[in-house]
Design a protein around this motif. Structure first.
Motif, PDB file in Angstrom:
ATOM      1  N   ASN A 320      -6.085  35.531  31.201  1.00  0.00           N
ATOM      2  CA  ASN A 320      -5.994  35.428  29.304  1.00  0.00           C
ATOM      3  C   ASN A 320      -6.722  33.778  29.098  1.00  0.00           C
ATOM      4  N   PRO A 321      -7.773  33.940  28.905  1.00  0.00           N
ATOM      5  CA  PRO A 321      -8.230  32.398  27.974  1.00  0.00           C
ATOM      6  C   PRO A 321      -8.067  31.534  27.737  1.00  0.00           C
ATOM      7  N   VAL A 322      -6.969  31.171  26.403  1.00  0.00           N
ATOM      8  CA  VAL A 322      -5.957  30.391  26.134  1.00  0.00           C
ATOM      9  C   VAL A 322      -5.302  29.905  26.990  1.00  0.00           C
ATOM     10  N   TYR A 323      -3.745  31.245  27.771  1.00  0.00           N
ATOM     11  CA  TYR A 323      -3.475  30.829  28.937  1.00  0.00           C
ATOM     12  C   TYR A 323      -3.980  30.044  30.200  1.00  0.00           C
ATOM     13  N   TYR A 324      -4.514  30.434  29.845  1.00  0.00           N
ATOM     14  CA  TYR A 324      -5.454  29.459  31.424  1.00  0.00           C
ATOM     15  C   TYR A 324      -5.624  28.362  30.878  1.00  0.00           C
ATOM     16  N   VAL A 325      -6.154  27.675  29.488  1.00  0.00           N
ATOM     17  CA  VAL A 325      -6.063  26.426  29.328  1.00  0.00           C
ATOM     18  C   VAL A 325      -5.374  25.673  29.018  1.00  0.00           C
ATOM     19  N   GLN A 326      -4.021  26.376  28.520  1.00  0.00           N
ATOM     20  CA  GLN A 326      -2.670  25.578  27.801  1.00  0.00           C
ATOM     21  C   GLN A 326      -2.549  25.190  28.873  1.00  0.00           C
ATOM     22  N   TYR A 327      -2.268  26.234  30.392  1.00  0.00           N
ATOM     23  CA  TYR A 327      -1.867  25.628  30.965  1.00  0.00           C
ATOM     24  C   TYR A 327      -2.355  24.627  32.290  1.00  0.00           C
ATOM     25  N   ALA A 328      -3.318  25.167  31.525  1.00  0.00           N
ATOM     26  CA  ALA A 328      -3.951  23.718  32.712  1.00  0.00           C
ATOM     27  C   ALA A 328      -3.119  22.417  31.695  1.00  0.00           C
ATOM     28  N   HIS A 329      -3.397  22.404  30.706  1.00  0.00           N
ATOM     29  CA  HIS A 329      -2.340  20.788  30.002  1.00  0.00           C
ATOM     30  C   HIS A 329      -1.067  20.862  30.419  1.00  0.00           C
ATOM     31  N   ALA A 330      -0.370  22.083  30.194  1.00  0.00           N
ATOM     32  CA  ALA A 330       1.153  21.457  30.759  1.00  0.00           C
ATOM     33  C   ALA A 330       1.095  21.457  32.539  1.00  0.00           C
ATOM     34  N   ARG A 331       0.935  22.223  32.827  1.00  0.00           N
ATOM     35  CA  ARG A 331       0.442  21.230  34.059  1.00  0.00           C
ATOM     36  C   ARG A 331       0.526  20.437  34.511  1.00  0.00           C
ATOM     37  N   LEU A 332      -0.538  19.467  33.521  1.00  0.00           N
ATOM     38  CA  LEU A 332      -0.799  18.355  33.490  1.00  0.00           C
ATOM     39  C   LEU A 332      -0.120  17.063  33.434  1.00  0.00           C
ATOM     40  N   SER A 333       1.019  17.641  31.747  1.00  0.00           N
ATOM     41  CA  SER A 333       1.827  17.324  31.644  1.00  0.00           C
ATOM     42  C   SER A 333       2.685  17.464  32.702  1.00  0.00           C
ATOM     43  N   ALA A 334       3.023  17.798  33.018  1.00  0.00           N
ATOM     44  CA  ALA A 334       3.984  17.976  34.415  1.00  0.00           C
ATOM     45  C   ALA A 334       3.898  17.031  35.820  1.00  0.00           C
ATOM     46  N   LEU A 335       2.741  17.021  35.709  1.00  0.00           N
ATOM     47  CA  LEU A 335       2.424  15.925  36.820  1.00  0.00           C
ATOM     48  C   LEU A 335       2.582  14.630  36.121  1.00  0.00           C
ATOM     49  N   ALA A 336       1.875  14.602  35.042  1.00  0.00           N
ATOM     50  CA  ALA A 336       2.519  13.311  34.184  1.00  0.00           C
ATOM     51  C   ALA A 336       4.368  12.644  34.230  1.00  0.00           C
ATOM     52  N   ARG A 337       4.789  13.726  34.149  1.00  0.00           N
ATOM     53  CA  ARG A 337       6.406  13.751  34.015  1.00  0.00           C
ATOM     54  C   ARG A 337       6.929  13.285  34.864  1.00  0.00           C
ATOM     55  N   ASN A 338       6.009  14.219  36.060  1.00  0.00           N
ATOM     56  CA  ASN A 338       6.878  13.313  37.920  1.00  0.00           C
ATOM     57  C   ASN A 338       6.352  12.142  38.255  1.00  0.00           C
ATOM     58  N   ALA A 339       4.802  11.630  37.727  1.00  0.00           N
ATOM     59  CA  ALA A 339       4.294  10.917  38.470  1.00  0.00           C
ATOM     60  C   ALA A 339       5.474   9.580  37.515  1.00  0.00           C
ATOM     61  N   ALA A 340       6.026   9.828  36.445  1.00  0.00           N
ATOM     62  CA  ALA A 340       7.452   8.104  35.515  1.00  0.00           C
ATOM     63  C   ALA A 340       7.820   8.807  36.425  1.00  0.00           C
ATOM     64  N   ASP A 341       8.216  10.038  36.953  1.00  0.00           N
ATOM     65  CA  ASP A 341      10.049  10.116  37.361  1.00  0.00           C
ATOM     66  C   ASP A 341       9.648   9.172  38.882  1.00  0.00           C
ATOM     67  N   LEU A 342       8.429   9.044  39.491  1.00  0.00           N
ATOM     68  CA  LEU A 342       8.522   8.592  41.103  1.00  0.00           C
ATOM     69  C   LEU A 342       8.306   6.807  40.210  1.00  0.00           C
ATOM     70  N   GLY A 343       7.915   6.463  39.338  1.00  0.00           N
ATOM     71  CA  GLY A 343       7.499   5.485  39.242  1.00  0.00           C
ATOM     72  C   GLY A 343       6.318   5.017  39.545  1.00  0.00           C
ATOM     73  N   ILE A 344       5.169   5.922  39.304  1.00  0.00           N
ATOM     74  CA  ILE A 344       3.305   6.109  39.768  1.00  0.00           C
ATOM     75  C   ILE A 344       3.407   5.759  38.399  1.00  0.00           C
ATOM     76  N   ALA A 345       2.555   5.030  38.038  1.00  0.00           N
ATOM     77  CA  ALA A 345       1.894   4.603  36.948  1.00  0.00           C
ATOM     78  C   ALA A 345      -0.332   4.676  37.321  1.00  0.00           C
ATOM     79  N   ALA A 346      -1.100   5.165  36.399  1.00  0.00           N
ATOM     80  CA  ALA A 346      -2.372   5.522  36.694  1.00  0.00           C
ATOM     81  C   ALA A 346      -3.510   4.586  36.644  1.00  0.00           C
ATOM     82  N   ASP A 347      -3.664   4.210  37.412  1.00  0.00           N
ATOM     83  CA  ASP A 347      -4.427   2.850  37.152  1.00  0.00           C
ATOM     84  C   ASP A 347      -5.820   3.553  37.797  1.00  0.00           C
ATOM     85  N   THR A 348      -7.202   3.066  36.938  1.00  0.00           N
ATOM     86  CA  THR A 348      -8.336   3.274  36.468  1.00  0.00           C
ATOM     87  C   THR A 348      -9.547   1.816  37.655  1.00  0.00           C
ATOM     88  N   ALA A 349      -8.253   0.784  38.024  1.00  0.00           N
ATOM     89  CA  ALA A 349      -9.209  -0.426  38.673  1.00  0.00           C
ATOM     90  C   ALA A 349      -9.889   0.455  40.121  1.00  0.00           C
TER      91      ALA A 349
END
Length: 446
Positions: A320-349
Motif C-alpha cells: 500500500n503506497p501511502v502506508y509505505y510512506v507513512q510507515y517510514a515517517h512513523a519509524r523515523l519518529s520512533a527512532l527520534a523518541r528512542n534517541a531522546a530516551d538515550l540522551g543522544i542528540a543529532a549533530d550536523t558537525a
C-alpha cells in the motif's frame, strides 16, 4: 534541511503570480462523485504545491446554481415529497428522499403552495441543503475553498451583459439567425459559439465569459480550470474566450481529469448506497479513509484513468503506497523518541562521516526535493511528489537496514551515530513536508 524545517523545498519560482485555481465545482444536485473527488484531492494538492513556489493561490468553487440541471433536481425533490418515483430525466437515490423530507421539515406547507412558490421553496431550501452536504464532505476530506462563486450571480449582477458589451467593443460579436454569436473560430476554436440564443436567453458560454472576465478583474494573472473528462472541448473554447476579450490565451489553463474506477476482488464496484447510480466521495472515504483516498487519487497523472483497489489501499502492508510512506515517517519518529530516551542528540558537525553507499543515496535523494517540487509545480503534476516520497521511503528503509543509527547496549554513542541521527531527522522532515503538500497526515505512531 534540518535548519529550514517545514520551509525546506520552498522557492521563489512563482513569486508575484496570483493564481485562481478552480476545481471540483460539482453541481449542487447530488453528492460529489468519484471523478469530482479526484479533483478535490489533486486540486488541493496542486494549490499547496504552487504555494510552496511563492504563488498567491486562491482556491475557488464555481457553484452551478443556474440552468436545467437545477430544474431537474427540483422536479426530483417534489416527486419524492409526493411519494412518486423520480422523473425520467431526474435524479434518483436515497439522498433525494432525505433532502425532500428535510425541505418539508423546514417548510411543512410547501406542497400546498402554488406551483411557482412550491418550486422556489424546494429550489432554495433543497439546493442549500445539498451544497451544505457537499461542503461538509469536502471539509472532512481536507479540502476547503477560499471563494465560492455562484453561477446565478453572473446573470443577476449584470456581469454577462458587461462581458458582451466588452466583446462588442473588440468586434468579436455578431448577429445571425436572431442569435448573438462569438467569433471563437478567429482564436482557434472549432466553431463560433452562440452567446445569446434566438429566444433572448443566454447560452451556457455567456456565464463562462462573464466568470473569466470577473476573475481577471479580481487581479488574477493565471486562471486554472480543472475539468472532467467530458469537458475536453472547453480547452479551445475558454482560451478563445480569453483572446476574444483581448487577453493572452495563456492566462487560461485547462486541466482535464480522467475517470476513476473502484475495484474489489478484481471486480468493479459500481453502485453507491446513498447516490444510487454513482460512487461518491463519502463512499470512498468510508472504504479506505481520507489519507489513502487522497494519496491514491493524487498518485497518478490526471490525464490517465485509474483503478483504485479497495483491498490494497485499506491494507496495512508495504504494498500500500501511502502506508509505505507513512510507515517510514512513523519509524523515523520512533527512532527520534528512542534517541531522546538515550540522551543522544543529532549533530550536523560530522556529516563527513556519512560515507556508506546507502547514506549517499539517501542524501542525494533528499537534495532532489526542491527540484521535484519546482518541476511538479511547473508541470501541474502533484503526482510527482507521491512518486518521490515512495522512492525516498525506500531509500530510507534500505539505509536503516544497513546502517546502525543508535548504539547497541552500553556502547558509547559515537559521532557517526549522531550524524546518522541528523540524517534521519532530515529524512523525517522531508517526508512530512511532502505529505503536507498532498494533504496527507504524517503519523508519529502506527
Amino acid at each position: 534541511i534540518v535548519t529550514a524545517g517545514a520551509g525546506y523545498g520552498r522557492s521563489g519560482l512563482l513569486d508575484g503570480q496570483k493564481i485562481n485555481l478552480e476545481f471540483v465545482s460539482a453541481n449542487p444536485t447530488g453528492p460529489i462523485h468519484i471523478g469530482g473527488t479526484r479533483w478535490a484531492a489533486v486540486g488541493d494538492a496542486l494549490g499547496r504545491l504552487l504555494s510552496t513556489q511563492g504563488a498567491e493561490v486562491v482556491r475557488e468553487y464555481y457553484f452551478n446554481d443556474h440552468g436545467a440541471q437545477i430544474d431537474r433536481f427540483v422536479n426530483s425533490l417534489i416527486a419524492a415529497a409526493n411519494g412518486q418515483p423520480a422523473p425520467e430525466d431526474g435524479y434518483a437515490g436515497a439522498y433525494i428522499s432525505d433532502i425532500a423530507a428535510q425541505v418539508l421539515a423546514k417548510a411543512p406547507d410547501a406542497l400546498a403552495l402554488p406551483d411557482d412558490e412550491q418550486r422556489e421553496t424546494f429550489r432554495s431550501i433543497g439546493v442549500d441543503l445539498m451544497f451544505t452536504h457537499i461542503k461538509a464532505s469536502l471539509h472532512e476530506f481536507g479540502t476547503d475553498f477560499d471563494v465560492y462563486t455562484h453561477e446565478d450571480s453572473m446573470h443577476t449582477s449584470g456581469r454577462v451583459d458587461q462581458a458582451i458589451a466588452k466583446l462588442r467593443e473588440t468586434g468579436n460579436i455578431y448577429e445571425k439567425d436572431g442569435a448573438t454569436w462569438l467569433r471563437t473560430t478567429e482564436f482557434g476554436d472549432d466553431k463560433d459559439r452562440v452567446v445569446i440564443k434566438s429566444d433572448g436567453q443566454p447560452a451556457y458560454i455567456a456565464g463562462d465569459l462573464a466568470y473569466y472576465l470577473d476573475k481577471r478583474q479580481r487581479g488574477f494573472d493565471l486562471c486554472i480550470y480543472m475539468l472532467g473528462a467530458d469537458h475536453h472541448g472547453y480547452i479551445a473554447r475558454l482560451k478563445a474566450a480569453a483572446a476574444a476579450l483581448g487577453d493572452d490565451p495563456d492566462t487560461v489553463e485547462v486541466l482535464i481529469g480522467q475517470m476513476v474506477n473502484l475495484v474489489r476482488d478484481g471486480q468493479p464496484v459500481r453502485m453507491s448506497k446513498r447516490a444510487g447510480t454513482v460512487i461518491t466521495l463519502d463512499d470512498l472515504v468510508e472504504a479506505i479513509g481520507v489519507d489513502a483516498a487522497r494519496y491514491a487519487l493524487t498518485r497518478s497523472s490526471v490525464d490517465t484513468p485509474i483503478d483504485i483497489d479497495l483491498q490494497l489501499w485499506s491494507s496495512a502492508s508495504s504494498e500500500n503506497p501511502v502506508y509505505y510512506v507513512q510507515y517510514a515517517h512513523a519509524r523515523l519518529s520512533a527512532l527520534a523518541r528512542n534517541a531522546a530516551d538515550l540522551g543522544i542528540a543529532a549533530d550536523t558537525a560530522h556529516l563527513d562521516l556519512l560515507t556508506h553507499d546507502k547514506e549517499g543515496t539517501l542524501i542525494r535523494n533528499l537534495g532532489e526535493f526542491s527540484r521535484v517540487l519546482q518541476t511538479a509545480a511547473t508541470l501541474r503534476e502533484p503526482h510527482r511528489v507521491c512518486r518521490y516520497l515512495e522512492d525516498l521511503a525506500g531509500d530510507y528503509h534500505r539505509f536503516y537496514d544497513s546502517c546502525r543509527v543508535l548504539p547497541m547496549g552500553d556502547e558509547e554513542p559515537a559521532d557517526l551515530h549522531r550524524a546518522r541521527l541528523a540524517l534521519c531527522d532530515a529524512t523525517r522532515q522531508v517526508i512530512a513536508n511532502g505529505l503536507g503538500i498532498l494533504g496527507v497526515s504524517a503519523p508519529e505512531r502506527m
